[in-house]
Design an enzyme around this catalytic site. Structure first.
Site, PDB file in Angstrom:
ATOM      1  N   GLU A 357       0.824  -1.215   0.000  1.00 47.27           N
ATOM      2  CA  GLU A 357       0.000   0.000   0.000  1.00 47.27           C
ATOM      3  C   GLU A 357       0.856   1.264   0.000  1.00 47.27           C
ATOM      4  O   GLU A 357       0.642   2.186  -0.799  1.00 47.27           O
ATOM      5  CB  GLU A 357      -0.917  -0.004   1.225  1.00 47.27           C
ATOM      6  CG  GLU A 357      -1.803   1.236   1.329  1.00 47.27           C
ATOM      7  CD  GLU A 357      -2.561   1.287   2.641  1.00 47.27           C
ATOM      8  OE1 GLU A 357      -3.606   1.951   2.688  1.00 47.27           O
ATOM      9  OE2 GLU A 357      -2.095   0.662   3.618  1.00 47.27           O
ATOM     10  N   SER A 382      -2.257  -8.413  -6.025  1.00 49.43           N
ATOM     11  CA  SER A 382      -1.162  -9.375  -6.104  1.00 49.43           C
ATOM     12  C   SER A 382      -1.128  -9.996  -7.496  1.00 49.43           C
ATOM     13  O   SER A 382      -2.168 -10.187  -8.129  1.00 49.43           O
ATOM     14  CB  SER A 382      -1.348 -10.469  -5.055  1.00 49.43           C
ATOM     15  OG  SER A 382      -0.482 -11.559  -5.292  1.00 49.43           O
ATOM     16  N   ALA A 404       7.646  -6.526 -13.262  1.00 49.07           N
ATOM     17  CA  ALA A 404       8.793  -6.301 -12.380  1.00 49.07           C
ATOM     18  C   ALA A 404       8.560  -6.851 -10.978  1.00 49.07           C
ATOM     19  O   ALA A 404       9.478  -6.827 -10.152  1.00 49.07           O
ATOM     20  CB  ALA A 404       9.105  -4.803 -12.299  1.00 49.07           C
ATOM     21  N   LYS A 408      13.460 -10.466  -4.664  1.00 48.34           N
ATOM     22  CA  LYS A 408      14.815 -10.480  -5.228  1.00 48.34           C
ATOM     23  C   LYS A 408      15.922 -10.586  -4.179  1.00 48.34           C
ATOM     24  O   LYS A 408      17.090 -10.685  -4.541  1.00 48.34           O
ATOM     25  CB  LYS A 408      15.038  -9.209  -6.067  1.00 48.34           C
ATOM     26  CG  LYS A 408      13.996  -8.981  -7.146  1.00 48.34           C
ATOM     27  CD  LYS A 408      14.290  -7.709  -7.934  1.00 48.34           C
ATOM     28  CE  LYS A 408      13.213  -7.427  -8.961  1.00 48.34           C
ATOM     29  NZ  LYS A 408      11.963  -6.938  -8.357  1.00 48.34           N
ATOM     30  N   LYS A 450      21.243 -13.450 -11.758  1.00 46.27           N
ATOM     31  CA  LYS A 450      21.297 -14.587 -10.822  1.00 46.27           C
ATOM     32  C   LYS A 450      20.572 -15.810 -11.372  1.00 46.27           C
ATOM     33  O   LYS A 450      20.639 -16.896 -10.780  1.00 46.27           O
ATOM     34  CB  LYS A 450      20.724 -14.179  -9.471  1.00 46.27           C
ATOM     35  CG  LYS A 450      21.580 -13.123  -8.764  1.00 46.27           C
ATOM     36  CD  LYS A 450      20.946 -12.646  -7.486  1.00 46.27           C
ATOM     37  CE  LYS A 450      21.868 -11.658  -6.777  1.00 46.27           C
ATOM     38  NZ  LYS A 450      22.145 -10.442  -7.577  1.00 46.27           N
ATOM     39  N   THR A 514      30.881  -9.439   2.618  1.00 44.59           N
ATOM     40  CA  THR A 514      30.769 -10.889   2.815  1.00 44.59           C
ATOM     41  C   THR A 514      32.022 -11.642   2.398  1.00 44.59           C
ATOM     42  O   THR A 514      32.369 -12.655   2.990  1.00 44.59           O
ATOM     43  CB  THR A 514      29.565 -11.448   2.046  1.00 44.59           C
ATOM     44  OG1 THR A 514      29.696 -11.101   0.666  1.00 44.59           O
ATOM     45  CG2 THR A 514      28.261 -10.866   2.589  1.00 44.59           C
TER      46      THR A 514
END
Length: 707
Positions: A357, A382, A404, A408, A450, A514
């Site tokens: 929203e 949705s 889009a 992710k 990915k 990382t």
């Protein structure tokens, strides 16, 4: 100045202490009040009132000039007797001059910001006013003044008018700067001694918070020269300059410089560990969006050295202009930027489809303010809600969909595989089905690097989404044109390392990386959105388009650069901590499975990949099995089904930290379950729900049924 008070006994030290500080504090109070009072009075005066004050001063200057001209003519300090016969002519001259000054625009510039360009205006005004009087005297003999008086008057008027304005400008700037005189100005070195640097130095000279101390420029012909009263040095002398004339910040004043060269300059400045800022790019300056003096922090895109290719206007307009466009995930990083770019291409209507929203509200309000004439519709919903999505597509007769909407964030999807697959796989499946059923002309799937040889569930789920689009795009009787666009990380997106690094640096926290060797491809969000739109216009039957992301960037190096360009020292002011790979992460992302098979397109930054496909009759049962396992939230089974769909999917060995998944058993290769063997030729060997090989070719005429 220190003032010692004369006193006796132990009270002496007390009085001296207060005597030392009382006078400066009183002075500061008086100075601050004087400056504040002047600013208050100046702010209360309207522009016509200020012009009237300046006109009154000029009138006084004209009287002094003509009086001095007579004094020079007759060599007399008090030429009252000589001027008396010409009194009415002097009054006429005093009337003519202000009128000419008004006509020539002498009172238009804002005095505080007036540069030396007003010299030309002053010269014109004086010549025209004196010339007008000479012209009148030519036609009317009774209007003649001695010629030497007119010449002296013109010279004195010019000198006095310019002198008064320079003095007033100095006085105004001094009074305005009084409240800030106790503040130490930021000492600036300007990198770039061209026109932009010169304008910047002139602008900063009026600003009490900045003090330009020198120029630096690569041009050897400018070395040891002076520009705007500041010396010009070679970049190689910066360390010595920092010792001789300590400075706080370097301003990069080269707005027309290409990003590759800018990146080289920034890399050469890192060793100074000083903040480096910049001025806007030349496009923003020319468009009038910003001023040359608007200083900003270095854009992280400058560190990448990417040069954006000018977009093809025809490709940008093809699927948008005059059409109704729907963007799923319109409130996300990519979705919202797609909406901004689409709005610029004058669509018939823009439909924002978003589950969140607040995200939907934010992009809707932004577009309403930026594009008041745009027909924009905000729809909560949705991508898994087929009736709702189909209803929106039908109601607004959508021509183009940019899909889009997706989860992710790799570690989150790894820890929550079922919701990730429902959103990324089933959501895409549902959206594609709705697009086909509702007769949408164009469908563009936003994918990711990915999806290439994935090591995580997010990447594998996006590859499955690609397979769905590829399979349905080749079926007969379907009019929708499908396109897939695959690209890497975008700067400043939600979850990106860049805003996280920026926040950690601003708060003085340790930067967390990382792995020291981790690399990623990066692209700015606006450039990615423009390339997505252009690639989407090229697609026909499910092609996968790859965006040229440039060279991969080592995340550790990016962190170092961001620390150093913030004026801090790595390891001293800000530490970098290696935390280890997160669940599902891999060291290096890839954009192509086989770069030798990538075909160039009409756009130099967009390539077309030739990827393996699975015909729909073989893909559909595999999808149904995956959805079934997802409903049970069985991680081992989900991974097994993903590997059957995407054989190149190799789950990361990094363990999960999510408490919800700690009870899962270790992953094992499921027995009796094979994987689809793909050769990219439309001929596939697949083991479907058993270990027996099944060879088949897609007939292209099977019906599409969703679970």
């Amino acid at each position: 100045m220190k003032v010692a008070l004369k006193s006796h006994g132990s009270q002496s030290t007390h009085n001296e202490r207060y005597g030392i500080y009382t006078v400066p504090m009183t002075q500061n109070w008086l100075i601050n009040n004087l400056g504040t009072a002047f600013q208050s009075v100046a702010a209360s005066l309207s522009r016509p009132q200020k012009r009237l004050i300046l006109l009154s001063l000029d009138t006084a200057v004209f009287l002094v000039a003509i009086y001095g001209a007579f004094g020079l003519r007759f060599s007399d300090l008090l030429p009252i007797q000589q001027t008396w016969p010409y009194l009415w002519l002097i009054l006429l001259l005093i009337v003519i001059k202000p009128l000419v000054f008004l006509v020539t625009g002498m009172y238009r510039p804002v005095l505080r910001y007036a540069g030396l360009e007003f010299l030309l205006t002053s010269t014109k005004a004086v010549l025209f006013s004196s010339g007008a009087f000479v012209l009148l005297a030519y036609f009317f003999e009774f209007l003649q003044l001695p010629r030497s008086v007119l010449l002296n008057d013109a010279i004195l008027t010019l000198l006095l008018v310019v002198g008064v304005r320079l003095s007033l400008r100095w006085l105004v700037n001094t009074l305005i700067g009084l409240p800030r005189q106790n503040q130490t100005p930021e000492r600036i070195v300007i990198y770039g001694a061209g026109s932009a640097g010169s304008q910047l130095a002139q602008s900063l000279s009026h600003h009490p918070s900045y003090q330009p101390v020198a120029f630096v420029d690569d041009d050897p012909s400018l070395a040891n020269q002076n520009i705007q009263g500041l010396p010009v040095y070679s970049p190689s002398t910066l360390p010595r300059l920092q010792l001789q004339k300590p400075f706080d910040t370097i301003l990069l004043a080269m707005p027309s410089l290409d990003r590759i060269r800018k990146r080289q300059i920034l890399e050469g400045l890192q060793f100074l560990s000083l903040p480096v800022k910049t001025v806007p790019c030349i496009g923003e300056i020319l468009s009038g969006q910003v001023s040359i003096s608007e200083i900003r922090n270095i854009d992280i895109a400058d560190l990448l050295g990417r040069e954006e290719v000018i977009p093809d206007p025809e490709l940008l307009r093809m699927n948008i202009t005059g059409k109704t466009v729907l963007v799923t995930g319109a409130g996300g990083s990519i979705g919202s930027e797609l909406c901004r770019q689409i709005a610029q291409q004058q669509p018939k209507r823009l439909v924002l489809y978003e589950l969140g929203e607040f995200a939907l509200y934010s992009i809707d309000m932004e577009l309403a303010e930026a594009y008041p004439t745009l027909k924009c519709v905000a729809c909560l919903g949705s991508v898994n809600d087929e009736p709702r999505l189909a209803g929106v597509l039908t109601q607004y007769q959508v021509d183009t969909i940019y899909h889009a909407a997706a989860y992710k964030h790799v570690p989150l999807v790894e820890a929550n595989p079922a919701p990730g697959i429902i959103n990324n796989v089933v959501g895409t499946w549902t959206t594609v089905r709705c697009a086909i059923d509702c007769g949408v002309a164009n469908f563009v799937l936003i994918s990711t690097d990915k999806a290439v040889r994935p090591t995580n569930i997010m990447g594998a789920s996006k590859r499955v989404a690609e397979l769905i689009v590829q399979a349905l795009a080749e079926r007969s009787g379907i009019s929708t044109r499908f396109t897939i666009v695959r690209f890497g990380n975008v700067l400043d997106s939600s979850g990106s390392v860049v805003p996280r690094f920026r926040k950690q640096i601003a708060e003085g926290q340790t930067i967390t990386v990382t792995h020291p060797e981790m690399t990623r491809y990066f692209m700015s969000i606006p450039e990615a959105a423009r390339l997505v739109i252009q690639a989407g216009a090229m697609g026909k039957r499910g092609e996968i388009f790859l965006l040229d992301m440039g060279e991969p960037v080592r995340i550790y190096d990016l962190a170092l650069q961001m620390i150093q360009l913030s004026g801090l020292v790595p390891g001293k002011d800000i530490d970098i901590k290696i935390t280890g790979l997160r669940p599902g992460e891999k060291l290096h992302e890839e954009l192509l499975v086989d770069s030798a098979k990538a075909r160039p397109t009409q756009h130099p930054k967009i390539f077309c990949a030739q990827e393996a496909k699975i015909h729909w009759e073989f893909l559909q049962p595999l999808l149904e099995a995956l959805v079934q396992k997802t409903r049970t939230d069985d991680l081992v089974a989900i991974r097994a089904e993903l590997q059957r769909l995407v054989p190149e999917y190799q789950p990361s060995s990094v363990g999960f930290r999510s408490p919800r998944l700690t009870s899962r058993s270790p992953l094992e290769e499921p027995k009796g379950i094979g994987a689809a063997k793909l050769n990219g030729s439309g001929k596939n060997e697949a083991t479907v729900l058993s270990s027996l090989p099944v060879e088949g070719r897609g007939a292209g005429n099977d019906s599409v049924t969703l679970p």
